[in-house]
Design an enzyme around this catalytic site. Structure first.
Site, mmCIF file in Angstrom:
data_model
loop_
_atom_site.group_PDB
_atom_site.id
_atom_site.type_symbol
_atom_site.label_atom_id
_atom_site.label_comp_id
_atom_site.label_asym_id
_atom_site.label_seq_id
_atom_site.Cartn_x
_atom_site.Cartn_y
_atom_site.Cartn_z
ATOM 1 N N LYS A 88 10.522 3.657 23.428
ATOM 2 C CA LYS A 88 10.262 3.533 21.985
ATOM 3 C C LYS A 88 9.202 4.548 21.554
ATOM 4 C CE LYS A 88 11.625 -1.333 21.924
ATOM 5 N NZ LYS A 88 11.236 -2.743 22.016
ATOM 6 N N GLN A 99 5.949 -6.318 21.932
ATOM 7 C CA GLN A 99 7.073 -6.427 22.858
ATOM 8 C C GLN A 99 7.165 -7.842 23.436
ATOM 9 O OE1 GLN A 99 9.362 -4.144 23.326
ATOM 10 N NE2 GLN A 99 10.466 -5.005 25.051
ATOM 11 N N ASP A 154 10.491 -5.473 13.560
ATOM 12 C CA ASP A 154 11.407 -6.255 14.391
ATOM 13 C C ASP A 154 12.207 -7.256 13.558
ATOM 14 O OD1 ASP A 154 11.721 -5.891 17.103
ATOM 15 O OD2 ASP A 154 9.886 -6.952 17.641
HETATM 16 N N1 GUN Z 1 12.237 -7.468 23.981
HETATM 17 C C1 GUN Z 1 13.548 -7.192 24.138
HETATM 18 N N2 GUN Z 1 14.102 -6.785 22.982
HETATM 19 C C2 GUN Z 1 13.112 -6.790 22.064
HETATM 20 C C3 GUN Z 1 13.044 -6.472 20.672
HETATM 21 O O1 GUN Z 1 14.033 -6.089 20.033
HETATM 22 N N3 GUN Z 1 11.837 -6.629 20.086
HETATM 23 C C4 GUN Z 1 10.748 -7.051 20.761
HETATM 24 N N4 GUN Z 1 9.599 -7.165 20.095
HETATM 25 N N5 GUN Z 1 10.760 -7.359 22.051
HETATM 26 C C5 GUN Z 1 11.941 -7.233 22.691
#
Ligand code: GUN
Length: 299
Positions: free
Chosen positions: A53, A97, A120
């Site tokens: 990311k 995350q 998100d």
């Molecule tokens: N962990 C796995 N996928 C995601 C996501 O799309 N957002 C977040 N914050 N954590 C994740």
């Protein structure tokens, strides 16, 4: 044989739009799009995702910031960090995350993120805006938003008359996916582990979206001839026949046989995966535009 839906290609076109929009915003308003990603603990898979990311954010020309906190971080410390990012005008998107270490209350943390910075789409305000169809001010969870673009690449924007089945009902994916397909006029069934005769329900789908986290659970006999199959699963399975400690990635759909029945199908890897990161970048550049009071790009 099914058409292979190329997630890398669709994601690349999203990223191209993001880069152009971020560049124009910086040139015209002097505002650099800012994304802060927070990771707690040392789960290797999470670190891999967060690293990807951050790299993509830099490639898009963003101000990309990562906060890496130790596993024993307290709830109060994490809330304080989120508050400081909420108050930081240089940060337009915040992502914490998941999963968080067990001693932390993830739900409280997610809800402490300012809704306009919640790229998100997990804050209740954003979930509510999606449910009521407010796309002008809310944020949509990245993976369902990405899947919708893949479905559109096959059918266009209007899914009138099509039956869609989503297997999975999480807040992160299944529920927002259901809302998006409904908003596009599909007739949607949300199925899950307690659904009676999942195979039968799945066979009714023109659009089958699978997010169960079980390697190759959906087999060819679950799929209607000509259906569009979207596989959200990413599972690492051991392949001892290739050598000790070797493994490969598979989805939730048994791809080889399924692609003999489906009309279109996403591969794993290279299907939904690249879309998730691309839509995170899209949500962040949208947030930066809204913060400046100018119209964001459309995706
Ligand atoms: N962990 C796995 N996928 C995601 C996501 O799309 N957002 C977040 N914050 N954590 C994740």
């Amino acid at each position: 044989m099914a058409e292979i839906i190329d997630g890398k290609k669709v994601a690349a076109s999203v990223i191209a739009t993001v880069k152009a929009a971020a560049y124009t915003l910086e040139q015209t308003k002097g505002v650099r799009t800012g994304l802060a990603v927070v990771i707690v603990g040392d789960d290797p898979a999470s670190h891999t995702y967060v690293g990807a990311k951050g790299c993509m954010a830099k490639e898009c020309g963003f101000n990309s910031i990562q906060h890496t906190l130790p596993a024993e971080t307290s709830q109060e410390e994490l809330v304080r960090l989120v508050q400081s990012l909420n108050d930081d005008a240089a940060i337009h998107g915040i992502l914490v995350q998941l999963p968080l270490p067990k001693h932390l209350n993830a739900e409280a943390i997610i809800q402490s993120i300012r809704p306009d910075k919640d790229v998100d789409g997990l804050n209740v305000v954003n979930a509510g805006k999606l449910a009521t169809g407010d796309f002008a001010t809310g944020h949509i969870s990245c993976t369902p938003a990405g899947v919708l673009l893949l479905v559109r690449s096959i059918y266009g924007e209007d899914l009138s008359g099509l039956n869609a089945v989503v297997i999975g009902r999480s807040n992160l994916f299944g529920k927002p996916m259901t809302q998006l397909l409904l908003n596009a006029n599909a007739t949607v069934t949300t199925a899950h582990s307690r659904t009676k005769d999942l195979a039968f329900v799945s066979r009714g789908a023109d659009v089958l979206v699978v997010a169960v986290g079980r390697p190759e659970m959906v087999t060819a006999d679950w799929i209607k001839a000509g259906a569009t199959v979207i596989d959200v699963g990413i599972n690492r399975i051991a392949t001892p026949e290739r050598g000790e400690r070797k493994s490969r990635l598979v989805g939730d759909v048994a791809y080889e046989k399924a692609s003999e029945v489906a009309g279109a199908i996403t591969p794993v890897p290279g299907g939904v995966g690249p879309m998730t990161i691309a839509m995170l970048m899209a949500n962040t550049v949208i947030a930066a535009h809204r913060a400046c009071g100018i119209m964001p790009p459309e995706f």
